[in-house]
Design an enzyme around this catalytic site. Structure first.
Site, mmCIF file in Angstrom:
data_model
loop_
_atom_site.group_PDB
_atom_site.id
_atom_site.type_symbol
_atom_site.label_atom_id
_atom_site.label_comp_id
_atom_site.label_asym_id
_atom_site.label_seq_id
_atom_site.Cartn_x
_atom_site.Cartn_y
_atom_site.Cartn_z
ATOM 1 N N GLY A 48 -0.762 -35.207 10.960
ATOM 2 C CA GLY A 48 -0.880 -36.475 10.229
ATOM 3 C C GLY A 48 0.250 -37.466 10.436
ATOM 4 O O GLY A 48 0.025 -38.663 10.546
ATOM 5 N N GLU A 103 7.296 -38.450 7.111
ATOM 6 C CA GLU A 103 6.094 -37.940 6.438
ATOM 7 C C GLU A 103 5.007 -38.993 6.389
ATOM 8 O O GLU A 103 5.292 -40.199 6.277
ATOM 9 C CB GLU A 103 6.445 -37.543 4.998
ATOM 10 C CG GLU A 103 7.207 -36.237 4.874
ATOM 11 C CD GLU A 103 6.285 -35.024 4.951
ATOM 12 O OE1 GLU A 103 5.171 -35.120 5.492
ATOM 13 O OE2 GLU A 103 6.695 -33.960 4.463
ATOM 14 N N ASP A 104 3.744 -38.557 6.426
ATOM 15 C CA ASP A 104 2.633 -39.485 6.210
ATOM 16 C C ASP A 104 2.519 -39.838 4.728
ATOM 17 O O ASP A 104 2.411 -40.996 4.365
ATOM 18 C CB ASP A 104 1.313 -38.917 6.768
ATOM 19 C CG ASP A 104 1.035 -37.483 6.327
ATOM 20 O OD1 ASP A 104 1.841 -36.887 5.587
ATOM 21 O OD2 ASP A 104 -0.020 -36.948 6.741
ATOM 22 N N ASP A 107 3.013 -36.374 -1.826
ATOM 23 C CA ASP A 107 2.083 -36.321 -2.955
ATOM 24 C C ASP A 107 2.720 -35.477 -4.067
ATOM 25 O O ASP A 107 3.581 -35.970 -4.787
ATOM 26 C CB ASP A 107 0.758 -35.752 -2.430
ATOM 27 C CG ASP A 107 -0.358 -35.799 -3.440
ATOM 28 O OD1 ASP A 107 -0.441 -36.799 -4.178
ATOM 29 O OD2 ASP A 107 -1.156 -34.842 -3.509
ATOM 30 N N PHE A 156 -7.706 -40.706 -3.101
ATOM 31 C CA PHE A 156 -7.645 -40.059 -1.790
ATOM 32 C C PHE A 156 -7.743 -41.125 -0.702
ATOM 33 O O PHE A 156 -8.667 -41.941 -0.707
ATOM 34 C CB PHE A 156 -8.778 -39.042 -1.641
ATOM 35 C CG PHE A 156 -8.624 -38.170 -0.432
ATOM 36 C CD1 PHE A 156 -7.836 -37.028 -0.477
ATOM 37 C CD2 PHE A 156 -9.248 -38.514 0.762
ATOM 38 C CE1 PHE A 156 -7.674 -36.230 0.648
ATOM 39 C CE2 PHE A 156 -9.088 -37.713 1.892
ATOM 40 C CZ PHE A 156 -8.305 -36.580 1.832
ATOM 41 N N VAL A 157 -6.795 -41.129 0.218
ATOM 42 C CA VAL A 157 -6.774 -42.160 1.258
ATOM 43 C C VAL A 157 -6.837 -41.556 2.661
ATOM 44 O O VAL A 157 -6.467 -40.401 2.872
ATOM 45 C CB VAL A 157 -5.518 -43.063 1.139
ATOM 46 C CG1 VAL A 157 -5.547 -43.878 -0.147
ATOM 47 C CG2 VAL A 157 -4.235 -42.239 1.235
HETATM 48 P P1 IMP Z 1 2.017 -32.465 -1.018
HETATM 49 O O1 IMP Z 1 2.576 -31.135 -0.606
HETATM 50 O O2 IMP Z 1 1.184 -32.355 -2.267
HETATM 51 O O3 IMP Z 1 3.055 -33.554 -1.162
HETATM 52 O O4 IMP Z 1 0.917 -32.903 0.040
HETATM 53 C C1 IMP Z 1 1.211 -33.091 1.306
HETATM 54 C C2 IMP Z 1 0.038 -33.104 2.251
HETATM 55 O O5 IMP Z 1 -1.269 -33.201 1.641
HETATM 56 C C3 IMP Z 1 0.165 -34.353 3.073
HETATM 57 O O6 IMP Z 1 1.096 -34.174 4.129
HETATM 58 C C4 IMP Z 1 -1.251 -34.563 3.556
HETATM 59 O O7 IMP Z 1 -1.476 -33.780 4.701
HETATM 60 C C5 IMP Z 1 -2.104 -34.050 2.416
HETATM 61 N N1 IMP Z 1 -2.581 -35.169 1.576
HETATM 62 C C6 IMP Z 1 -2.137 -35.515 0.336
HETATM 63 N N2 IMP Z 1 -2.786 -36.593 -0.135
HETATM 64 C C7 IMP Z 1 -3.663 -36.969 0.831
HETATM 65 C C8 IMP Z 1 -4.629 -38.059 0.941
HETATM 66 O O8 IMP Z 1 -4.819 -38.913 0.046
HETATM 67 N N3 IMP Z 1 -5.333 -38.112 2.112
HETATM 68 C C9 IMP Z 1 -5.166 -37.212 3.127
HETATM 69 N N4 IMP Z 1 -4.276 -36.201 3.063
HETATM 70 C C10 IMP Z 1 -3.529 -36.066 1.925
HETATM 71 MG MG MG Z 2 0.864 -33.945 6.169
#
Ligand code: IMP
Ligand code: MG
Length: 180
Positions: A48, A103-104, A107, A156-157
């Site tokens: 990503g 990072e993309d 979250d 969700f994006v």
């Molecule tokens: P975290 O560990 O909850 O911060 O999530 C990280 C990963 O979840 C990101 O690097 C994305 O790969 C995926 N992710 C979280 N939100 C989205 C979204 O809205 N669209 C697509 N992928 C997401």
């Molecule tokens: Mg990711």
């Protein structure tokens, strides 16, 4: 974009290609200023974050290297707190280097926190985070973000590398979809 009919349609465009390009340029200028006279290494997670990394790297003016790792989540719910494992490690050491984790999206922050702890243990000269999107309303793991392009709402994006079932990564805007 022509879509197979099984894909959820785009509900609305949250950030246009022009808005993202402009903001990426601003953040790249800030990073270039902050790292003047130093060499930088951008590290990102496949797949990503690669789209954002390449756009950012082209706008940064200090000498830089790039390296990649891949992770797998031991959970089937994206974004759910789960155990993260490094599936493909960086090619090179980062000891003594100025490293930015690109990072993309941050979250819950679990993935980023795991990666930061892992990278910090390798002895970089400095270590920071640069993210395209920040969804701080869902944050559970407290992590300091040095550079953030956009704060986004709890939807969700897709686009700019972010996927739904591996698709939509090539969208040049950030859009909200409604997964079934
Ligand atoms: P975290 O560990 O909850 O911060 O999530 C990280 C990963 O979840 C990101 O690097 C994305 O790969 C995926 N992710 C979280 N939100 C989205 C979204 O809205 N669209 C697509 N992928 C997401
Ligand atoms: Mg990711």
């Amino acid at each position: 974009m022509d879509l197979p009919s099984a894909l959820p349609p785009i509900e609305r465009v949250l950030l246009t290609a022009e808005e993202i390009d402009a903001r990426v340029g601003e953040v790249a200028a800030q990073i270039s200023a902050d790292f003047t006279g130093r060499e930088l290494k951008l590290v990102s997670v496949l797949k990503g974050s690669v789209f954002f990394l390449t756009a950012l790297a082209r706008r940064i003016t200090v000498p830089l290297k790039v390296d990649f790792l891949a992770i797998s989540h031991f959970t089937n719910q994206p974004g759910a707190p789960g155990v993260v494992r490094i599936a493909k490690d960086l090619d090179d050491a980062i000891e003594g280097e100025h490293v930015l984790l690109v990072e993309d999206i941050v979250d819950t922050g679990f993935t980023t926190r795991y990666l930061m702890q892992n990278l910090a243990g390798r002895g970089p000269a400095s270590l920071g985070i640069c993210t395209l999107l920040d969804r701080s309303s869902r944050r559970i793991a407290r992590i300091p973000i040095n550079y953030s392009c956009f704060e986004i709402p709890d939807r969700f994006v897709v686009g700019w590398g972010l996927d739904y079932k591996q698709l939509y990564r090539n969208l040049d805007c950030i859009a909200v979809i409604r997964p079934e």
